[in-house]
Design a protein around this motif. Sequence first.
Motif, PDB file in Angstrom:
ATOM      1  N   ASP A 127       0.899  -1.127  -0.092  1.00  0.00           N
ATOM      2  CA  ASP A 127       0.111  -0.029   0.079  1.00  0.00           C
ATOM      3  C   ASP A 127       0.743   1.182   0.018  1.00  0.00           C
ATOM      4  OD1 ASP A 127      -2.257  -1.626  -0.043  1.00  0.00           O
ATOM      5  OD2 ASP A 127      -2.255  -1.451   2.228  1.00  0.00           O
ATOM      6  N   PHE A 128       2.267   0.995   0.212  1.00  0.00           N
ATOM      7  CA  PHE A 128       3.291   2.230   0.203  1.00  0.00           C
ATOM      8  C   PHE A 128       2.989   3.026  -1.198  1.00  0.00           C
ATOM      9  CE2 PHE A 128       6.373   0.512   3.582  1.00  0.00           C
ATOM     10  CZ  PHE A 128       5.160   0.912   4.346  1.00  0.00           C
ATOM     11  N   VAL A 129       3.130   4.245  -1.206  1.00  0.00           N
ATOM     12  CA  VAL A 129       3.189   5.242  -2.314  1.00  0.00           C
ATOM     13  C   VAL A 129       4.664   5.366  -2.471  1.00  0.00           C
ATOM     14  CG1 VAL A 129       2.886   7.292  -3.866  1.00  0.00           C
ATOM     15  CG2 VAL A 129       1.111   6.151  -2.082  1.00  0.00           C
ATOM     16  N   GLY A 130       5.441   5.991  -1.629  1.00  0.00           N
ATOM     17  CA  GLY A 130       6.855   6.040  -1.899  1.00  0.00           C
ATOM     18  C   GLY A 130       7.455   4.843  -1.295  1.00  0.00           C
ATOM     19  N   MET A 131       8.623   4.551  -2.071  1.00  0.00           N
ATOM     20  CA  MET A 131       9.388   3.143  -1.705  1.00  0.00           C
ATOM     21  C   MET A 131      10.857   3.608  -1.990  1.00  0.00           C
ATOM     22  SD  MET A 131       7.039  -0.132  -3.090  1.00  0.00           S
ATOM     23  CE  MET A 131       5.566  -0.562  -2.300  1.00  0.00           C
ATOM     24  N   HIS A 132      11.489   2.759  -1.523  1.00  0.00           N
ATOM     25  CA  HIS A 132      13.127   2.724  -1.760  1.00  0.00           C
ATOM     26  C   HIS A 132      13.814   1.247  -1.372  1.00  0.00           C
ATOM     27  CE1 HIS A 132      13.783   2.452   2.693  1.00  0.00           C
ATOM     28  NE2 HIS A 132      12.728   3.277   2.878  1.00  0.00           N
ATOM     29  N   GLY A 133      14.945   1.320  -1.779  1.00  0.00           N
ATOM     30  CA  GLY A 133      15.667  -0.152  -1.624  1.00  0.00           C
ATOM     31  C   GLY A 133      16.140  -0.559  -2.889  1.00  0.00           C
ATOM     32  N   GLY A 134      15.716   0.048  -3.940  1.00  0.00           N
ATOM     33  CA  GLY A 134      16.414  -0.420  -5.440  1.00  0.00           C
ATOM     34  C   GLY A 134      17.554   0.462  -5.829  1.00  0.00           C
ATOM     35  N   LEU A 135      17.762   0.361  -7.264  1.00  0.00           N
ATOM     36  CA  LEU A 135      18.867   0.852  -7.813  1.00  0.00           C
ATOM     37  C   LEU A 135      18.458   2.368  -8.790  1.00  0.00           C
ATOM     38  CD1 LEU A 135      20.522  -2.150  -9.120  1.00  0.00           C
ATOM     39  CD2 LEU A 135      21.443  -0.784  -7.361  1.00  0.00           C
ATOM     40  N   HIS A 136      17.171   2.861  -8.570  1.00  0.00           N
ATOM     41  CA  HIS A 136      16.818   4.072  -9.259  1.00  0.00           C
ATOM     42  C   HIS A 136      17.470   5.288  -8.645  1.00  0.00           C
ATOM     43  CE1 HIS A 136      14.281   7.414 -10.755  1.00  0.00           C
ATOM     44  NE2 HIS A 136      13.806   6.501 -11.723  1.00  0.00           N
ATOM     45  N   PRO A 137      18.213   6.111  -9.414  1.00  0.00           N
ATOM     46  CA  PRO A 137      18.649   7.333  -8.988  1.00  0.00           C
ATOM     47  C   PRO A 137      17.770   8.212  -7.801  1.00  0.00           C
ATOM     48  CG  PRO A 137      18.925   7.371 -11.272  1.00  0.00           C
ATOM     49  CD  PRO A 137      17.928   6.252 -11.029  1.00  0.00           C
ATOM     50  N   ASP A 138      16.725   8.159  -7.954  1.00  0.00           N
ATOM     51  CA  ASP A 138      15.992   8.882  -6.862  1.00  0.00           C
ATOM     52  C   ASP A 138      15.730   8.399  -5.555  1.00  0.00           C
ATOM     53  OD1 ASP A 138      15.054  10.637  -9.083  1.00  0.00           O
ATOM     54  OD2 ASP A 138      13.149  10.070  -9.145  1.00  0.00           O
ATOM     55  N   GLU A 139      16.296   7.053  -5.496  1.00  0.00           N
ATOM     56  CA  GLU A 139      16.307   6.277  -4.226  1.00  0.00           C
ATOM     57  C   GLU A 139      17.888   6.125  -3.814  1.00  0.00           C
ATOM     58  OE1 GLU A 139      14.347   2.495  -4.521  1.00  0.00           O
ATOM     59  OE2 GLU A 139      14.885   2.495  -6.460  1.00  0.00           O
ATOM     60  N   MET A 140      18.667   6.115  -4.799  1.00  0.00           N
ATOM     61  CA  MET A 140      20.027   5.855  -4.492  1.00  0.00           C
ATOM     62  C   MET A 140      21.255   7.141  -4.252  1.00  0.00           C
ATOM     63  SD  MET A 140      21.252   2.423  -4.357  1.00  0.00           S
ATOM     64  CE  MET A 140      22.992   2.892  -4.628  1.00  0.00           C
ATOM     65  N   LEU A 141      20.748   8.124  -4.619  1.00  0.00           N
ATOM     66  CA  LEU A 141      21.364   9.616  -4.382  1.00  0.00           C
ATOM     67  C   LEU A 141      20.940  10.199  -3.306  1.00  0.00           C
ATOM     68  CD1 LEU A 141      22.094  10.744  -8.191  1.00  0.00           C
ATOM     69  CD2 LEU A 141      23.436   9.321  -6.632  1.00  0.00           C
ATOM     70  N   VAL A 142      21.678  10.721  -2.296  1.00  0.00           N
ATOM     71  CA  VAL A 142      21.262  11.447  -1.307  1.00  0.00           C
ATOM     72  C   VAL A 142      22.069  12.648  -1.095  1.00  0.00           C
ATOM     73  CG1 VAL A 142      20.838   9.308  -0.026  1.00  0.00           C
ATOM     74  CG2 VAL A 142      22.916  10.242   0.198  1.00  0.00           C
ATOM     75  N   PRO A 143      21.843  13.870  -0.567  1.00  0.00           N
ATOM     76  CA  PRO A 143      22.380  14.966  -0.428  1.00  0.00           C
ATOM     77  C   PRO A 143      23.424  14.870   0.601  1.00  0.00           C
ATOM     78  CG  PRO A 143      20.340  15.311   0.723  1.00  0.00           C
ATOM     79  CD  PRO A 143      20.212  13.772   0.007  1.00  0.00           C
ATOM     80  N   PHE A 144      24.565  15.648   0.256  1.00  0.00           N
ATOM     81  CA  PHE A 144      25.651  15.719   1.429  1.00  0.00           C
ATOM     82  C   PHE A 144      25.748  17.444   1.389  1.00  0.00           C
ATOM     83  CE2 PHE A 144      29.821  16.640   3.147  1.00  0.00           C
ATOM     84  CZ  PHE A 144      29.884  15.618   4.097  1.00  0.00           C
ATOM     85  N   ALA A 145      25.047  18.088   2.375  1.00  0.00           N
ATOM     86  CA  ALA A 145      24.966  19.470   2.512  1.00  0.00           C
ATOM     87  C   ALA A 145      25.849  19.725   3.913  1.00  0.00           C
ATOM     88  CB  ALA A 145      23.709  20.021   2.722  1.00  0.00           C
ATOM     89  N   ALA A 146      26.993  20.852   3.427  1.00  0.00           N
ATOM     90  CA  ALA A 146      27.692  21.117   4.634  1.00  0.00           C
ATOM     91  C   ALA A 146      28.083  22.483   4.699  1.00  0.00           C
ATOM     92  CB  ALA A 146      29.107  20.379   4.361  1.00  0.00           C
ATOM     93  N   ALA A 147      28.251  22.913   5.909  1.00  0.00           N
ATOM     94  CA  ALA A 147      28.597  24.464   6.018  1.00  0.00           C
ATOM     95  C   ALA A 147      28.605  24.789   7.329  1.00  0.00           C
ATOM     96  CB  ALA A 147      27.291  25.236   5.550  1.00  0.00           C
ATOM     97  N   SER A 148      29.553  25.660   7.597  1.00  0.00           N
ATOM     98  CA  SER A 148      29.389  26.343   9.168  1.00  0.00           C
ATOM     99  C   SER A 148      28.135  27.014   9.394  1.00  0.00           C
ATOM    100  CB  SER A 148      30.751  27.067   9.543  1.00  0.00           C
ATOM    101  OG  SER A 148      30.595  27.935  10.575  1.00  0.00           O
ATOM    102  N   PRO A 149      27.425  27.024  10.647  1.00  0.00           N
ATOM    103  CA  PRO A 149      26.241  27.488  10.676  1.00  0.00           C
ATOM    104  C   PRO A 149      26.428  29.201  10.642  1.00  0.00           C
ATOM    105  CG  PRO A 149      26.277  25.850  12.136  1.00  0.00           C
ATOM    106  CD  PRO A 149      27.589  25.794  11.478  1.00  0.00           C
ATOM    107  N   ALA A 150      27.799  29.649  11.204  1.00  0.00           N
ATOM    108  CA  ALA A 150      28.111  30.971  11.027  1.00  0.00           C
ATOM    109  C   ALA A 150      27.955  31.481   9.603  1.00  0.00           C
ATOM    110  CB  ALA A 150      29.443  31.188  11.451  1.00  0.00           C
ATOM    111  N   ARG A 151      28.201  30.846   8.527  1.00  0.00           N
ATOM    112  CA  ARG A 151      28.236  31.323   7.075  1.00  0.00           C
ATOM    113  C   ARG A 151      26.455  31.366   6.730  1.00  0.00           C
ATOM    114  NH1 ARG A 151      31.668  31.520   3.398  1.00  0.00           N
ATOM    115  NH2 ARG A 151      30.262  30.737   1.883  1.00  0.00           N
ATOM    116  N   LEU A 152      25.784  30.652   7.570  1.00  0.00           N
ATOM    117  CA  LEU A 152      24.274  30.674   7.241  1.00  0.00           C
ATOM    118  C   LEU A 152      23.597  32.030   7.958  1.00  0.00           C
ATOM    119  CD1 LEU A 152      23.737  26.908   7.639  1.00  0.00           C
ATOM    120  CD2 LEU A 152      24.292  27.984   5.676  1.00  0.00           C
ATOM    121  N   GLN A 153      24.049  32.516   8.990  1.00  0.00           N
ATOM    122  CA  GLN A 153      23.646  33.432   9.775  1.00  0.00           C
ATOM    123  C   GLN A 153      23.372  34.909   8.892  1.00  0.00           C
ATOM    124  OE1 GLN A 153      25.867  33.174  13.378  1.00  0.00           O
ATOM    125  NE2 GLN A 153      24.443  31.764  14.196  1.00  0.00           N
TER     126      GLN A 153
END
Length: 360
Positions: free
Chosen positions: A334-360
């Motif tokens: 019954d799930f709509v969103g699924m994961h576990g396979g080899l599709h780019p949308d499930e295999m690629l994840v973000p890696f976001a990095a910053a010092s919080p001081a740069r975000l202020q």
Amino acid sequence: MLIVLLDGFGYEQWTRTHRDHPFLATLTERGRVTPLTSTYPSETAAAMTTFTTGLLPVEHGVLGWYQYVEALDAVVQTLPFATVDGTPVVEAFETAVGRDTLFPQTSLYERAAARGIDVHLVQPEEILDPADPALLGAGIEPHPYRTVAGMAIRLRRVLKAAEGRTYVHAYVPAIDAVAHADGTESRAYEATLSMIADPLRTELIERLDRETAARTLLIVTADHGHVDTDPATNVDLSTIDGIREHLRTDGSGEPIPPVGGPRNVRFHVESGRETAARAVLERELDARVFDRAEALDRRLFGDGEPIDDFDGRCGELICVPCERGLWWDGHELDFVGMHGGLHPDEMLVPFAAASPARLQ
């Protein structure tokens, strides 16, 4: 260092939605966001075990949420270490088998703590039990939370109080849950992102003092992404003739059901029936099918030395659906969103990095 892990928030979902959420937009504009490849399977159980041990699935042996454990002669849910119906393994079996049956490795958190790094785990209270030393390890300080707003406040306070080398890991499961239920393009999905991103912006950018912000590295990442499926067309494997008869049986004579997950389906097949079982899967399903030797040769589960009992954990055949979800009955269909396979949308994840001081 602070790592915020957003379960199920893939790189495709980040790039599509970040402009609508100031915290994500600011991280994208002033920090650095790059795609990373998750593990195969792109599932929480496999990826989070890699995250916490530094080992690839072939090395740590956690190959999906559902896994057959030969020592128990049963299928279990791996991360909660519970039976399929949710009963803790230590309660369900007369001969108690410890969690180290599945997780024999020492975590990175324990190794860091042993080297004098202050380690803090910030997780939902239904996951993090401070009274369970098997979940924590020596020298790790737990911080269970009830709400995301409470989590964000706790993160700011832990960072502020930190002295010396400190590692803070925060885990947020809500995005994964709403993606399963409603899909990644639903209004509920967007609302959940706001529910998470807004408190993080308030506490880690607006309210974090400049001194603490300047000495902190913030990383936001995920364990996997999602693909949206149509529950009406997801495939119940129990309705396909010719599969059940090839499955290995357990001690009670019942077939061992498929394990892994709906986008990472593994079969324990009776010796000598692998070719026949594979023919059925390739004929009936829109999927890639690998035998165990092919999976190892292609390094599907990672480039490393297989754990001693890898063959028993893996099974004989691995089935990776192209578009749909596949399962052996159960609510997963019954799930709509699924994961576990080899599709780019499930295999690629973000890696976001910053010092919080740069975000202020």
